[in-house]
Design a protein around this motif. Structure first.
Motif, PDB file in Angstrom:
ATOM      1  N   GLU A  24       0.890  -1.321  -0.006  1.00 59.48           N
ATOM      2  CA  GLU A  24       0.021  -0.076   0.023  1.00 59.48           C
ATOM      3  C   GLU A  24       0.744   1.189   0.010  1.00 59.48           C
ATOM      4  OE1 GLU A  24      -1.686   1.706   4.120  1.00 59.48           O
ATOM      5  OE2 GLU A  24      -1.838  -0.415   4.066  1.00 59.48           O
ATOM      6  N   LYS A  26       3.301   3.523  -1.523  1.00 57.54           N
ATOM      7  CA  LYS A  26       3.570   3.901  -3.111  1.00 57.54           C
ATOM      8  C   LYS A  26       5.312   4.346  -3.149  1.00 57.54           C
ATOM      9  CE  LYS A  26      -0.248   2.282  -4.148  1.00 57.54           C
ATOM     10  NZ  LYS A  26      -0.466   0.815  -4.304  1.00 57.54           N
ATOM     11  N   THR A  46       7.534   9.567   3.254  1.00 60.42           N
ATOM     12  CA  THR A  46       6.896  10.185   2.468  1.00 60.42           C
ATOM     13  C   THR A  46       6.863   9.722   1.239  1.00 60.42           C
ATOM     14  OG1 THR A  46       6.992  12.232   3.522  1.00 60.42           O
ATOM     15  CG2 THR A  46       5.709  12.337   1.561  1.00 60.42           C
ATOM     16  N   SER A  47       5.563   9.143   0.537  1.00 61.18           N
ATOM     17  CA  SER A  47       5.396   8.645  -0.759  1.00 61.18           C
ATOM     18  C   SER A  47       5.570   9.840  -1.699  1.00 61.18           C
ATOM     19  CB  SER A  47       4.188   7.990  -1.177  1.00 61.18           C
ATOM     20  OG  SER A  47       4.131   7.810  -2.517  1.00 61.18           O
ATOM     21  N   THR A  48       6.618   9.782  -2.756  1.00 64.09           N
ATOM     22  CA  THR A  48       6.601  10.851  -3.648  1.00 64.09           C
ATOM     23  C   THR A  48       5.608  10.750  -4.950  1.00 64.09           C
ATOM     24  OG1 THR A  48       8.519   9.691  -4.896  1.00 64.09           O
ATOM     25  CG2 THR A  48       8.866  11.112  -3.238  1.00 64.09           C
ATOM     26  N   VAL A  49       4.715   9.617  -4.788  1.00 66.21           N
ATOM     27  CA  VAL A  49       3.722   9.189  -5.770  1.00 66.21           C
ATOM     28  C   VAL A  49       2.545   9.874  -5.316  1.00 66.21           C
ATOM     29  CG1 VAL A  49       2.543   7.549  -6.776  1.00 66.21           C
ATOM     30  CG2 VAL A  49       4.781   7.064  -6.259  1.00 66.21           C
ATOM     31  N   ASP A  50       1.994   9.662  -3.985  1.00 67.82           N
ATOM     32  CA  ASP A  50       0.760  10.335  -3.698  1.00 67.82           C
ATOM     33  C   ASP A  50       0.921  11.191  -2.401  1.00 67.82           C
ATOM     34  OD1 ASP A  50       1.036   8.478  -1.833  1.00 67.82           O
ATOM     35  OD2 ASP A  50      -0.506   7.104  -2.115  1.00 67.82           O
ATOM     36  N   GLY A  51       1.872  11.418  -1.681  1.00 65.38           N
ATOM     37  CA  GLY A  51       2.242  12.177  -0.722  1.00 65.38           C
ATOM     38  C   GLY A  51       1.690  11.733   0.532  1.00 65.38           C
ATOM     39  N   SER A  52       1.263  10.358   0.632  1.00 69.02           N
ATOM     40  CA  SER A  52       1.102   9.607   1.880  1.00 69.02           C
ATOM     41  C   SER A  52       2.334   9.591   2.789  1.00 69.02           C
ATOM     42  CB  SER A  52       0.354   8.495   1.596  1.00 69.02           C
ATOM     43  OG  SER A  52      -0.577   8.321   0.957  1.00 69.02           O
ATOM     44  N   ARG A  53       1.928   9.679   3.952  1.00 66.66           N
ATOM     45  CA  ARG A  53       3.085   9.771   4.976  1.00 66.66           C
ATOM     46  C   ARG A  53       2.907   8.811   6.113  1.00 66.66           C
ATOM     47  NH1 ARG A  53       3.028  15.781   7.544  1.00 66.66           N
ATOM     48  NH2 ARG A  53       0.870  15.637   7.168  1.00 66.66           N
ATOM     49  N   THR A 121       1.078   4.129  10.420  1.00 68.90           N
ATOM     50  CA  THR A 121       0.574   5.463   9.554  1.00 68.90           C
ATOM     51  C   THR A 121       0.898   6.660  10.513  1.00 68.90           C
ATOM     52  OG1 THR A 121      -1.300   4.998  10.948  1.00 68.90           O
ATOM     53  CG2 THR A 121      -1.450   4.268   8.837  1.00 68.90           C
TER      54      THR A 121
END
Length: 359
Positions: A24, A26, A46-53, A121
Motif C-alpha cells: 500500500e 507507493k 513520504t510517498s513521492t507518488v501520492d504524498g501519503s506519510r 501510519t
C-alpha cells in the motif's frame, strides 16, 4: 518536525522490503528524521507518488546500555493489537477507542536496516512538549486538552488484555494478581519494575565518562528509592491492566485546533515501556508535573528561609503547576483529573469493554 536524517538508513533496502511486505506504500520515498523519539530513531516516510506519510521506528545501532529499553517489537505488538480492537468496536462504543496509529509491518531481520524496525501510519496534529501547554488557545482549551488526555488513558486501562491477545504482554502473563484471583507464578508488577530499574541503574553506573574514562557511578539516592519501593507493605494492591508505562503530555498527539470542536487525543505514542501493570502508575506519571512543582516550590522556600553559602539553589520545575497558578491558566486540579478518570473508566466499562479502572 521532521528534518535532516541524522542516523542514515539504507533507503534501497527499505524500499525492497516495503515492496514485498507493505504494497500500500507507493514508492519511491522521501525520508526525513524526527527530532523527537530519540530513544528509538524515528523517521518520516513520504510517498513521492501520492504524498501519503508514514512513520518508521527502529532500534538504535550499536551496543545498548539496557535490553529493557528500545523495544520496538513491543511497541508494534501493542499498537497492532489496539488498532485491531478499535476496528471491532461498534457505535456507540467507538467513542471509547484507544487512539493509536495503524501498525503496518514489523521487521525483526536486522539484515534489512541493521536493527529491527516497524512502520505505522502518520498521525497529524499537535504535540505539546511542555505539559503547561503554552501554545494552547487559552485557558478553556487547556482544560479540555488535559481532560482529553485523562479520558484516553481511561480508555486504555479499560481494555481487557486477554481480549486483545495481550494477556502475557511484557511478562505480565501467568498468575493472576490478588485483585483478580487465580494461581500460577507470575511476578507482580512491582517486582518486575524493581528488577528492570535495578538492572538499568546498575548498567548506567558502570558507564564510562567519554572524557575522563571514569565510571559515572550510581544515580544519587537511587538505592533509597529502590529500598522504599521494595517494601511490600507500602504498595497498593497489585492490579493487572494494560498500561503505557510512560504516559505524559508530550507522548500524545492532539487533534488540530478547530472552532466549535473539543480537542481530542489523536494518537498515543512511544509504547516501548508498555506492559501489564497497575493502572495508577500511568495516572501518577501523567500528574507528575503537579507534584514536582509543589515539591520544588517547598524546597525553594526552605532554601530561601535558611540561606547558606553551601545550600544548592532550587528552581521550581514548572511554575504553571503551582496551586496559585493553575486556575488562571486553565490547568485542572489533581482532584478534577481523578474525577474525570473515574467517570471515563466507568463509562467505558458500562459500554461492555471490561472492568473499570478503579482507584
Amino acid at each position: 518536525m521532521a528534518g535532516k536524517v541524522r542516523h542514515p538508513i539504507d533507503t534501497a533496502a527499505l524500499e525492497r522490503y516495503i515492496t514485498e511486505n507493505v504494497p500500500e506504500i507507493k514508492l519511491p520515498l522521501d525520508i526525513k528524521q524526527f527530532g523527537f523519539g530519540q530513544s528509538n530513531p524515528t523517521y518520516q516516510l513520504t510517498s513521492t507518488v501520492d504524498g501519503s506519510r508514514y512513520v518508521l521506528r527502529k532500534k538504535p545501532a550499536g551496543a545498548l546500555l539496557s535490553q529493557a529499553a528500545h523495544k520496538v517489537e513491543r511497541e508494534y505488538r501493542v499498537i497492532r493489537a489496539l488498532g485491531q480492537h478499535n476496528e471491532q468496536l461498534a457505535p456507540p462504543r467507538r467513542r471509547h477507542r484507544v487512539p493509536v496509529p495503524r501498525a503496518l509491518c514489523l521487521c525483526e531481520d536486522s539484515a534489512v536496516l541493521g536493527t529491527p524496525f516497524y512502520v505505522m501510519t502518520f498521525v497529524g496534529g499537535r504535540i505539546f512538549e511542555d505539559p503547561a501547554m503554552p501554545d494552547a488557545r487559552g485557558a478553556a482549551e487547556r482544560t479540555l486538552l488535559w481532560k482529553a488526555a485523562v479520558e484516553a488513558l481511561a480508555a486504555l486501562h479499560s481494555v481487557d488484555p486477554a481480549a486483545v491477545g495481550l494477556e502475557s504482554f511484557g511478562g505480565g502473563g501467568g498468575k493472576k494478581n490478588n485483585a483478580q484471583g487465580g494461581g500460577g507464578s507470575r511476578a507482580s508488577f512491582y517486582e518486575r519494575q524493581l528488577a528492570t530499574w535495578t538492572q538499568i541503574c546498575e548498567a548506567q553506573a558502570q558507564t564510562r565518562d567519554a572524557e575522563t574514562g571514569a565510571a559515572v557511578g550510581p544515580i544519587p539516592h537511587m538505592a533509597e528509592l529502590l529500598a522504599f519501593f521494595g517494601d511490600a507493605s507500602r504498595r497498593p494492591r497489585d492490579r493487572a491492566a494494560l498500561i503505557h508505562g510512560d504516559y505524559k503530555i508530550d507522548n500524545l498527539i492532539f487533534t488540530a485546533a478547530a472552532d466549535g470542536q473539543d480537542p481530542a487525543v489523536a494518537a498515543i505514542l512511544d509504547w516501548e515501556m508498555s506492559t501489564i501493570g497497575h493502572p495508577l502508575s500511568d495516572l501518577a506519571n501523567l500528574m507528575y508535573p503537579f507534584f514536582s512543582a509543589e515539591l520544588s516550590s517547598s524546597s525553594a522556600s526552605s532554601t530561601s528561609a535558611s540561606p547558606s553559602s553551601s545550600a544548592p539553589s532550587v528552581s521550581i520545575s514548572n511554575p504553571a503547576f503551582l496551586a496559585s497558578s493553575r486556575a488562571a491558566l486553565g490547568i485542572p486540579e489533581p482532584a478534577t483529573l481523578l474525577s474525570w478518570y473515574v467517570a471515563a473508566a466507568t463509562s467505558a466499562s458500562s459500554s461492555g469493554r471490561g472492568a473499570p479502572a478503579k482507584l
